[in-house]
Design an enzyme around this catalytic site. Structure first.
Site, mmCIF file in Angstrom:
data_model
loop_
_atom_site.group_PDB
_atom_site.id
_atom_site.type_symbol
_atom_site.label_atom_id
_atom_site.label_comp_id
_atom_site.label_asym_id
_atom_site.label_seq_id
_atom_site.Cartn_x
_atom_site.Cartn_y
_atom_site.Cartn_z
ATOM 1 C CD GLU A 1 -2.900 -0.003 -0.300
ATOM 2 O OE1 GLU A 1 -3.072 0.774 -1.243
ATOM 3 O OE2 GLU A 1 -3.190 -1.221 -0.363
HETATM 4 C C1 FAD Z 1 2.314 -9.723 0.418
HETATM 5 C C2 FAD Z 1 2.052 -8.623 -0.545
HETATM 6 C C3 FAD Z 1 0.752 -8.259 -0.843
HETATM 7 C C4 FAD Z 1 0.501 -7.259 -1.775
HETATM 8 N N1 FAD Z 1 -0.793 -6.974 -2.137
HETATM 9 C C5 FAD Z 1 -1.019 -6.164 -3.211
HETATM 10 C C6 FAD Z 1 -2.315 -6.031 -3.771
HETATM 11 O O1 FAD Z 1 -3.300 -6.588 -3.256
HETATM 12 N N2 FAD Z 1 -2.468 -5.270 -4.870
HETATM 13 C C7 FAD Z 1 -1.426 -4.624 -5.467
HETATM 14 O O2 FAD Z 1 -1.619 -3.960 -6.471
HETATM 15 N N3 FAD Z 1 -0.174 -4.722 -4.957
HETATM 16 C C8 FAD Z 1 0.054 -5.477 -3.857
HETATM 17 N N4 FAD Z 1 1.337 -5.600 -3.346
HETATM 18 C C9 FAD Z 1 2.415 -4.850 -3.951
HETATM 19 C C10 FAD Z 1 2.952 -3.720 -3.074
HETATM 20 O O3 FAD Z 1 1.991 -2.705 -2.916
HETATM 21 C C11 FAD Z 1 4.248 -3.236 -3.710
HETATM 22 O O4 FAD Z 1 5.203 -4.279 -3.557
HETATM 23 C C12 FAD Z 1 4.765 -1.959 -3.096
HETATM 24 O O5 FAD Z 1 3.893 -0.891 -3.405
HETATM 25 C C13 FAD Z 1 6.169 -1.585 -3.589
HETATM 26 O O6 FAD Z 1 6.284 -1.726 -4.975
HETATM 27 P P1 FAD Z 1 7.496 -2.583 -5.586
HETATM 28 O O7 FAD Z 1 7.518 -3.882 -4.882
HETATM 29 O O8 FAD Z 1 7.392 -2.601 -7.057
HETATM 30 O O9 FAD Z 1 8.778 -1.778 -5.157
HETATM 31 P P2 FAD Z 1 9.464 -0.588 -5.981
HETATM 32 O O10 FAD Z 1 8.423 0.327 -6.515
HETATM 33 O O11 FAD Z 1 10.439 -1.161 -6.908
HETATM 34 O O12 FAD Z 1 10.224 0.159 -4.819
HETATM 35 C C14 FAD Z 1 11.318 -0.448 -4.104
HETATM 36 C C15 FAD Z 1 11.710 0.437 -2.958
HETATM 37 O O13 FAD Z 1 12.222 1.663 -3.475
HETATM 38 C C16 FAD Z 1 11.909 2.728 -2.626
HETATM 39 N N5 FAD Z 1 11.204 3.762 -3.422
HETATM 40 C C17 FAD Z 1 10.556 3.606 -4.589
HETATM 41 N N6 FAD Z 1 10.078 4.778 -5.027
HETATM 42 C C18 FAD Z 1 10.435 5.713 -4.141
HETATM 43 C C19 FAD Z 1 10.229 7.116 -4.022
HETATM 44 N N7 FAD Z 1 9.540 7.807 -4.934
HETATM 45 N N8 FAD Z 1 10.739 7.754 -2.941
HETATM 46 C C20 FAD Z 1 11.410 7.080 -2.003
HETATM 47 N N9 FAD Z 1 11.639 5.757 -2.066
HETATM 48 C C21 FAD Z 1 11.159 5.073 -3.116
HETATM 49 C C22 FAD Z 1 11.056 2.180 -1.498
HETATM 50 O O14 FAD Z 1 11.873 1.951 -0.365
HETATM 51 C C23 FAD Z 1 10.555 0.860 -2.040
HETATM 52 O O15 FAD Z 1 10.329 -0.077 -1.014
HETATM 53 C C24 FAD Z 1 1.595 -6.563 -2.384
HETATM 54 C C25 FAD Z 1 2.905 -6.909 -2.047
HETATM 55 C C26 FAD Z 1 3.147 -7.933 -1.169
HETATM 56 C C27 FAD Z 1 4.570 -8.324 -0.894
#
Ligand code: FAD
Length: 606
Positions: free
Chosen positions: A454
């Site tokens: 989220e």
């Molecule tokens: C168990 C689980 C359940 C989930 N459920 C859902 C769901 O129901 N629906 C759904 O759509 N998604 C879901 N997700 C996805 C989740 O919301 C995303 O994993 C999360 O938003 C981060 O996106 P990403 O993994 O692509 O990380 P990335 O976008 O690659 O980011 C990696 C890291 O980079 C840093 N970062 C990135 N951008 C910035 C910025 N602008 N400023 C500062 N730091 C930054 C943060 O520390 C971040 O953790 C789920 C994930 C998990 C693991």
């Protein structure tokens, strides 16, 4: 075996004594909210969570969700529990009355949500996401969708999901590849892969309604790396006609479920959409004219609405995991005998004293208790502001700004602190905490995801500093600081309030200093804002929670002075309030110093 007791006394305290919701009957949804009704809901929800959801939490973690031959199955007992949950109407508490819901305000649904999350986070996410999805559908869907689909989600007959994330895009939705192409009949064919979808597939209900975001390509088939063509769609697992008839399986298949660190009973799915029939929600997008700047599409508003509710829900998950972990740590240290009290044996006749005699153990538990109860008050105060924002009260606009300001704070601060609390509870168990059978390490594993999904907590901090602080000329922080300063003035001369007035003032001075510094230096160099955002969010979390503690201490003082029949409860409030002032507020000047260090050193890191 881990335990869970619904914190009913604390909810009674926050809702009735601190926020006095009985006096808020003019707010939307509060008119029929009698004390008896609130009591009835809290007691019955608590009982359900203790007796039905908590007993399948550890077994659900051990068994996990399964994926076999393309079919997802939830662990033993989940299907029956989901039916019981729906039959009791828990999933319909906050839904609109014309769709079969009870139309109760978010203060009540969040209270029930916290208990369910604490008892069984994996389970509670299925109805939690369903409620986010049906709220979005009820707000943006056509009448037939409300009638034939939203109603079934509200009754619990069908579930819902939120599908945003893709392999190449999580935080940065501009990079999304999923596309939806309009068909002559007005529906769309949606193609792409969504990953990490909570409750993406399961056996709890016959149909699942996916709320999906995707890009509508230009007529030449091109999609853009911006948000201008991102739209919001409904994609049922089994197609539903406008007459409500359920038809064939849609073009959405489950690629698998993730093997995860925690929330193992929650089916986190890869969903493959292959020309799935989709219905666009919200107004039709108008493509920009040549040379015109591309803006976010109107359809994004529906998605943001859904995500805001979900962000608050995840903040509540942080409180929930903190509460259940604290309860288990508290129980353990009252059974385990280890060492002697520093001031001499507390129980000389025993081989050793109880673990609770040690100051460091008390510190760990008090840290968690003061977080959980302070954050609960903050969350409930925020939900009250949400209701005020939708009322005709003169402070409606300010209340809306405050609720917006608090959304990223609750999401990030409460999930960070909830994880800290889970980790501290595990520490109370010593090595036994690391052993699976004892159940406390599950809270650490389950609670860890709350900091990431989220919107990662660092991204929440950027939302706070980059968007929320400056909106409408800084109206939100002004409103917050104004309210806290007003409270300080009101209580400044009260001797009994002196420790809280002093602590809150110290925290507020640092917070105002940091706000000013960011306004002056963040605009000149955005990296200064980015490098300080996380510390700023934590500071704001500490200060607003301190203010809640000041307010709670005042109520507790009055109750004790009036000779309440449960003095231990109110004395516990005073101790927690003092802990927050003595042990958390001192972080504020330190955080200010870190923020004022700016971005140079951080950015010098290659
Ligand atoms: C168990 C689980 C359940 C989930 N459920 C859902 C769901 O129901 N629906 C759904 O759509 N998604 C879901 N997700 C996805 C989740 O919301 C995303 O994993 C999360 O938003 C981060 O996106 P990403 O993994 O692509 O990380 P990335 O976008 O690659 O980011 C990696 C890291 O980079 C840093 N970062 C990135 N951008 C910035 C910025 N602008 N400023 C500062 N730091 C930054 C943060 O520390 C971040 O953790 C789920 C994930 C998990 C693991």
């Amino acid at each position: 075996m881990p335990i869970y007791r619904a914190p009913l006394d604390d909810y009674r305290f926050v809702l009735n004594e601190l926020l006095e919701i009985d006096k808020q009957r003019d707010l939307p949804g509060y008119a029929d909210l009698t004390p008896d009704l609130v009591e009835d809901i809290l007691v019955n929800a608590g009982k359900f969570c203790e007796e039905v959801l908590q007993p399948i939490n550890q077994s659900g973690d051990e068994e996990g969700a399964h994926f076999e031959n393309g079919v997802v199955r939830t662990p033993k007992g989940f299907k029956e529990a989901y039916k019981a949950y729906s039959d009791a109407g828990w999933g319909a508490l906050g839904a609109p009355a014309d769709l079969g819901g009870a139309d109760l305000p978010i203060s009540i649904t969040m209270a029930v949500g916290e208990m369910a999350m604490a008892a069984n986070q994996s389970f509670a996410m299925y109805p939690g996401l369903t409620s986010a999805a049906y709220s979005a559908l009820a707000a943006t869907g056509l009448p037939w969708m409300r009638e034939h689909i939203a109603k079934k989600m509200i009754s619990g007959e069908w579930c819902g999901t939120m599908c945003l994330t893709e392999p190449g895009c999580g935080t940065d939705l501009r990079l999304m590849k999923t596309r939806a192409v309009e068909q002559p009949d007005g529906t769309y064919k949606l193609t792409g892969t969504k990953i990490f979808i909570s409750g993406g597939d399961h056996d709890l209900t016959d149909n699942i309604i996916h709320m999906v975001i995707a890009k509508i390509p230009d007529p030449d088939g091109q999609i853009h790396d911006d948000l201008s063509t991102v739209n919001f769609f409904m994609v049922p697992k089994f197609i539903v006609g406008e007459d409500g008839k359920v038809g064939a399986r849609n073009g959405v298949t489950t690629g698998g479920i993730e093997k995860k660190m925690g929330i193992k009973a929650q089916a986190t799915c890869v969903l493959n959409f292959d020309e799935a029939t989709a219905w666009r929600l919200g107004p039709k997008p108008t493509p920009p004219k040549p040379g015109e700047k591309r803006h976010s599409s109107a359809g994004m508003a529906g998605m943001f609405g859904m995500m805001n509710g979900a962000r608050l829900g995840v903040g509540i998950q942080g409180i929930a995991i903190g509460e259940v972990a604290y309860q288990n740590g508290y129980a353990y240290v009252h059974e385990r005998r280890v060492g002697r009290a520093l001031t001499g044996p507390a129980e000389p006749g025993e081989s050793a004293d109880l673990e609770i005699v040690h100051p460091d153990v008390k510190r760990m538990l008090l840290h968690s208790k003061s977080f959980v109860e302070g954050a609960r008050a903050l969350a409930m105060w925020t939900t009250l502001n949400m209701a005020v924002a939708h009322s005709s009260r003169p402070d409606a606009e300010a209340a809306g700004l405050l609720a917006d300001l608090m959304t990223p704070v609750l999401k990030a601060f409460c999930t960070d602190m909830g994880f800290e609390a889970a980790n501290l509870a595990m520490q109370c168990y010593g090595g036994h905490g690391y052993i699976r059978d004892n159940g406390v390490e599950q809270f650490v594993r389950d609670g860890r995801i709350n900091q990431t999904y989220e919107g990662a907590n660092g991204v929440q901090a950027m939302d706070l500093v980059g968007r929320k602080l400056g909106r409408k000329g800084g109206a939100a922080p002004f409103a917050l600081f104004g309210q806290i300063n007003g409270w300080l003035e009101e209580n400044g001369k009260d001797e009994a309030m002196a420790p809280y007035v002093k602590g809150i003032k110290r925290g507020l001075d640092a917070l105002q200093g940091a706000t000013l510094w960011l306004a002056q230096n963040g605009l000149a160099n955005p990296n200064n804002a980015g490098a300080g955002a996380y510390d700023y969010l934590r500071m704001m979390g500490i200060v607003v929670t301190a203010w809640m503690w000041g307010r709670m201490a005042k109520v507790a003082n009055a109750k004790l002075a009036a000779g309440q029949d449960d003095p231990a409860f109110y004395k516990g409030k005073i101790t927690s309030a003092k802990y927050w002032m003595e042990r958390m507020i001192p972080e504020c000047p330190m955080l200010l110093e870190r923020i004022q260090a700016g971005a140079d050193t951080v950015m010098a890191f290659e």
